[in-house]
Design a protein around this motif. Structure first.
Motif, PDB file in Angstrom:
ATOM      1  N   ASP A  14      70.829  45.949  62.791  1.00 15.69           N
ATOM      2  CA  ASP A  14      70.693  45.658  61.326  1.00 15.69           C
ATOM      3  C   ASP A  14      71.874  45.147  60.362  1.00 15.69           C
ATOM      4  N   ASP A  15      71.721  44.370  59.555  1.00 15.05           N
ATOM      5  CA  ASP A  15      72.633  44.021  58.645  1.00 15.05           C
ATOM      6  C   ASP A  15      73.662  43.135  59.396  1.00 15.05           C
ATOM      7  N   SER A  23      74.729  46.976  64.772  1.00 17.65           N
ATOM      8  CA  SER A  23      74.357  46.907  63.174  1.00 17.65           C
ATOM      9  C   SER A  23      75.884  46.736  62.247  1.00 17.65           C
ATOM     10  N   GLN A  24      75.605  46.186  61.335  1.00 17.92           N
ATOM     11  CA  GLN A  24      76.863  45.617  60.520  1.00 17.92           C
ATOM     12  C   GLN A  24      77.780  45.061  61.025  1.00 17.92           C
ATOM     13  N   ASP A  74      78.727  49.009  66.679  1.00 12.71           N
ATOM     14  CA  ASP A  74      78.322  48.820  64.966  1.00 12.71           C
ATOM     15  C   ASP A  74      79.909  48.702  64.377  1.00 12.71           C
ATOM     16  N   ASN A  75      79.579  47.988  63.213  1.00 11.95           N
ATOM     17  CA  ASN A  75      80.814  47.773  62.433  1.00 11.95           C
ATOM     18  C   ASN A  75      82.085  47.003  62.693  1.00 11.95           C
ATOM     19  N   LYS A  96      83.004  50.462  68.353  1.00  9.22           N
ATOM     20  CA  LYS A  96      82.680  50.233  66.926  1.00  9.22           C
ATOM     21  C   LYS A  96      84.006  50.281  65.923  1.00  9.22           C
TER      22      LYS A  96
END
Length: 121
Positions: free
Chosen positions: A13-14, A46-47, A65-66, A104
């Motif tokens: 996501d994102d 995600s992100q 993520d991130n 991450k």
């Protein structure tokens, strides 16, 4: 953006992918390119943010993520060719492929090269 291959590309996501120097003028005059060979898997968590970078996946690349990946980064899980000069250029010239994992909350800035069996925190 350029995407090629018969492998698995999984996007969380994102995720934002820039593919033009207008969006990130500090580096990466090319486009974002993603190649995932058959039997390989590229996972973007995600992100995740990517600017004008290249991914070449023959086994597995995981971006958790991130994570931010700056202009002109190259993330490959393969040597492409043998490091042995006697094999290079022959029918046995396969290179070695091993997974890459970027943990991450990492930030990879402009023109960073990640190669096989790399783990970044």
């Amino acid at each position: 953006m350029f995407i090629k291959g018969r492998g698995i590309l999984e996007i969380g996501d994102d995720v934002i992918i820039n593919s033009n120097h207008v969006f990130n003028p500090i580096g990466g005059q090319g486009v974002t390119s993603i190649v995932v060979d058959e039997g390989a898997k590229l996972l973007l968590g995600s992100q995740v943010g990517i600017s004008n970078s290249a991914f070449y996946c023959t086994t597995g690349i995981t971006i958790e993520d991130n994570v931010l990946i700056g202009g002109s980064c190259k993330i490959w899980d393969t040597d492409f060719h043998s490091l042995d000069k006697n094999i290079r250029g022959t029918k046995y010239d396969k290179g070695i492929s091993l997974p890459v994992r970027i943990k991450k909350n990492c930030f990879h800035w402009s023109k960073l090269y990640n190669i096989k069996r790399s783990y970044y925190r």
